[in-house]
Design an enzyme around this catalytic site. Structure first.
Site, PDB file in Angstrom:
ATOM      1  N   CYS A  31       0.806  -1.228   0.000  1.00  0.00           N
ATOM      2  CA  CYS A  31       0.000   0.000   0.000  1.00  0.00           C
ATOM      3  C   CYS A  31       0.838   1.277   0.000  1.00  0.00           C
ATOM      4  O   CYS A  31       0.278   2.373  -0.075  1.00  0.00           O
ATOM      5  CB  CYS A  31      -0.937  -0.007   1.196  1.00  0.00           C
ATOM      6  SG  CYS A  31      -1.839  -1.564   1.349  1.00  0.00           S
ATOM      7  N   HIS A  43      -3.225   7.854   5.998  1.00  0.00           N
ATOM      8  CA  HIS A  43      -3.386   6.528   5.382  1.00  0.00           C
ATOM      9  C   HIS A  43      -4.797   6.025   5.673  1.00  0.00           C
ATOM     10  O   HIS A  43      -5.461   5.526   4.786  1.00  0.00           O
ATOM     11  CB  HIS A  43      -2.328   5.570   5.912  1.00  0.00           C
ATOM     12  CG  HIS A  43      -2.304   4.265   5.186  1.00  0.00           C
ATOM     13  ND1 HIS A  43      -2.163   4.173   3.817  1.00  0.00           N
ATOM     14  CD2 HIS A  43      -2.427   2.990   5.633  1.00  0.00           C
ATOM     15  CE1 HIS A  43      -2.190   2.898   3.447  1.00  0.00           C
ATOM     16  NE2 HIS A  43      -2.355   2.161   4.525  1.00  0.00           N
ATOM     17  N   GLU A  69      -1.966   5.216  13.654  1.00  0.00           N
ATOM     18  CA  GLU A  69      -1.603   6.439  12.921  1.00  0.00           C
ATOM     19  C   GLU A  69      -1.887   7.673  13.772  1.00  0.00           C
ATOM     20  O   GLU A  69      -1.116   8.640  13.764  1.00  0.00           O
ATOM     21  CB  GLU A  69      -2.370   6.503  11.598  1.00  0.00           C
ATOM     22  CG  GLU A  69      -1.921   7.639  10.694  1.00  0.00           C
ATOM     23  CD  GLU A  69      -2.499   7.555   9.279  1.00  0.00           C
ATOM     24  OE1 GLU A  69      -3.367   6.695   9.037  1.00  0.00           O
ATOM     25  OE2 GLU A  69      -2.072   8.351   8.425  1.00  0.00           O
ATOM     26  N   LYS A 127     -10.275   7.484   1.847  1.00  0.00           N
ATOM     27  CA  LYS A 127     -10.564   6.096   1.443  1.00  0.00           C
ATOM     28  C   LYS A 127     -12.053   5.755   1.559  1.00  0.00           C
ATOM     29  O   LYS A 127     -12.508   4.784   0.962  1.00  0.00           O
ATOM     30  CB  LYS A 127      -9.720   5.107   2.258  1.00  0.00           C
ATOM     31  CG  LYS A 127      -8.249   5.101   1.848  1.00  0.00           C
ATOM     32  CD  LYS A 127      -7.463   4.007   2.542  1.00  0.00           C
ATOM     33  CE  LYS A 127      -6.046   3.893   1.975  1.00  0.00           C
ATOM     34  NZ  LYS A 127      -5.180   5.032   2.285  1.00  0.00           N
ATOM     35  N   HIS A 162      -9.721   1.393  -0.805  1.00  0.00           N
ATOM     36  CA  HIS A 162      -8.292   1.151  -0.640  1.00  0.00           C
ATOM     37  C   HIS A 162      -7.781   0.439  -1.893  1.00  0.00           C
ATOM     38  O   HIS A 162      -7.957  -0.769  -2.059  1.00  0.00           O
ATOM     39  CB  HIS A 162      -8.035   0.298   0.601  1.00  0.00           C
ATOM     40  CG  HIS A 162      -6.599   0.312   1.037  1.00  0.00           C
ATOM     41  ND1 HIS A 162      -5.566   0.707   0.210  1.00  0.00           N
ATOM     42  CD2 HIS A 162      -6.021  -0.011   2.222  1.00  0.00           C
ATOM     43  CE1 HIS A 162      -4.425   0.623   0.873  1.00  0.00           C
ATOM     44  NE2 HIS A 162      -4.672   0.190   2.090  1.00  0.00           N
ATOM     45  N   PHE A 213       1.364  -3.090   4.572  1.00  0.00           N
ATOM     46  CA  PHE A 213       1.691  -4.419   5.096  1.00  0.00           C
ATOM     47  C   PHE A 213       3.174  -4.688   4.811  1.00  0.00           C
ATOM     48  O   PHE A 213       3.711  -4.303   3.772  1.00  0.00           O
ATOM     49  CB  PHE A 213       0.850  -5.496   4.403  1.00  0.00           C
ATOM     50  CG  PHE A 213      -0.539  -5.654   4.973  1.00  0.00           C
ATOM     51  CD1 PHE A 213      -0.909  -5.068   6.169  1.00  0.00           C
ATOM     52  CD2 PHE A 213      -1.480  -6.424   4.304  1.00  0.00           C
ATOM     53  CE1 PHE A 213      -2.183  -5.231   6.699  1.00  0.00           C
ATOM     54  CE2 PHE A 213      -2.758  -6.603   4.808  1.00  0.00           C
ATOM     55  CZ  PHE A 213      -3.109  -6.001   6.014  1.00  0.00           C
TER      56      PHE A 213
END
Length: 407
Positions: free
Chosen positions: A165, A297, A308, A329, A334, A393
């Site tokens: 990502c 994010h 975050e 998002k 995503h 990830f």
């Protein structure tokens, strides 16, 4: 070291073809998340929603000979690149010297997933002994970068970036690094992904991180991320090159920061995010109080959003309470390796129109997420410097610092 600016932007998303439809949806908080169009008949899926392109016909955009070489992931990247190049005003066809000084860097999380899935079905379901002869060139992760360089004749450095990502932001940083150091004058950079194949969906179902209603970043009722497809490509140039040709400058890429959690393959780390954001501030020579907005994010998972938030508090201290922070998002979903590039549309739009896109689908606040997330309604506010976060990830982090251009 050369300053780097952005002079073109293109995007493809569930909101349509083009950066403008995406930006307008972001401002309106209008979501492109809809019931999932299953890639297989008579198959029961736990995943119920996604942000997919509707009524997309690639034959409208590509000749049959070219189309035979393209997985959907490359199709989307090519369309975004065409828009970005057109907005920049660059004419590669008429300038061989420019083409030799033009780089291409495109990130993707999974590459040509549909080609891989289709050929696997031929092998394992249909017991075929042969697969399509162009399978490899369709599915390889560098295919989008290669196809863009071929279509526009860009003969400078070209390669793919794979960091889940964070792929888009890593691609932009690699391209910008080459421009800073004089290895190229112009670069097309961004990300693309289209992974809603049956095997891709099954993989995400098994991880149990996808929401079954919609994406609700940072709010108490968030239930996980919502997968999407899309692509975003920007045109980066050295400031000197852009000014020499009289280009319209959308924003300056003031700096960037990267880090690795070096810890868990899935669970996010506040320490990794902190180091990436602090590195971006240092690289851009910014103090925390100079930043007014963060495009987060903000995946909508319990772990990411709380982590975050803690990282933003750690980097910005008391100034965190005065920051506007939103995740887009909830609008475009995503899109994995394309997410950072789609979110760059939000960053550029914010700097050019003095509008902060809201966090869509926000219901009630979560005590673990206690920042100003600009819930549901866009906010008029002039802000000159922003960050755009991507955390992936594998513990891979990349943060961009953008600034309103001032000569």
């Amino acid at each position: 070291m050369h300053r780097v600016v952005i002079t073109g932007m293109g995007a493809v998303s569930a909101l349509g073809l083009g950066a403008d439809p995406l930006w307008r949806a972001m401002v309106e908080g209008r979501s492109g998340i809809r019931p999932l169009q299953s890639p297989a008949e008579n198959v029961s899926l736990r995943m119920k929603v996604a942000a997919q392109l509707e009524d997309f016909d690639p034959s409208v955009h590509f000749e049959s000979g070219q189309l035979s070489l393209l997985d959907r992931v490359s199709q989307l990247a090519l369309l975004a690149a065409r828009e970005a190049v057109a907005q920049s005003g660059l004419d590669f066809a008429a300038n061989e010297a420019l083409r030799r000084r033009a780089a291409t860097v495109v990130g993707t999380g999974v590459g040509g997933e549909f080609s891989r899935d289709e050929q696997s079905q031929r092998l394992y379901r249909d017991n075929s002994t042969r697969i399509h002869p162009l399978s490899i060139v369709r599915l390889m992760p560098n295919a989008p970068a290669s196809q863009i360089s071929i279509e526009h004749g860009l003969a400078g450095p070209a390669f793919g970036v794979v960091s889940a990502c964070a792929s888009s932001n890593h691609a932009v940083t690699q391209a910008a690094t080459m421009l800073r150091c004089g290895l190229a004058d112009v670069a097309l950079a961004g990300g693309t992904d289209s992974c809603l194949s049956l095997s891709g969906i099954r993989g995400w179902e098994a991880m149990r991180v996808v929401a079954d209603d919609t994406c609700r970043p940072f709010c108490k009722q968030r239930r996980g991320l919502v997968l999407a497809e899309g692509a975003g490509i920007c045109v980066l140039e050295t400031l000197a090159h852009a000014q020499q040709r009289g280009a319209t400058i959308l924003a300056e890429l003031a700096g960037f920061g990267m880090s690795a959690d070096a810890d868990d393959i899935v669970a996010p780390s506040a320490q990794g995010a902190i180091r990436a954001m602090q590195s971006a501030l240092d690289d851009a020579d910014l103090q925390p109080a100079q930043v007014g907005y963060i495009n987060a994010h903000g995946t909508g998972t319990m772990a990411n959003d709380a982590t975050e938030t803690r990282a933003i508090h750690a980097v910005f201290g008391e100034h965190a309470a005065r920051l506007a922070v939103s995740s887009t998002k909830g609008v475009h979903g995503h899109a994995l390796g394309a997410s950072g590039a789609l979110e760059l549309v939000a960053a550029l739009g914010m700097l050019r129109q003095d509008l902060i896109p809201p966090t869509a689908n926000f219901l009630d606040p979560d005590p673990a997420c206690d920042l100003d997330y600009v819930p549901n309604v866009a906010r008029e506010q002039r802000i000159d410097t922003i960050l755009s976060n991507s955390f992936a990830f594998g513990g891979l982090n990349a943060v961009l610092a953008l600034r309103r251009f001032q000569s």
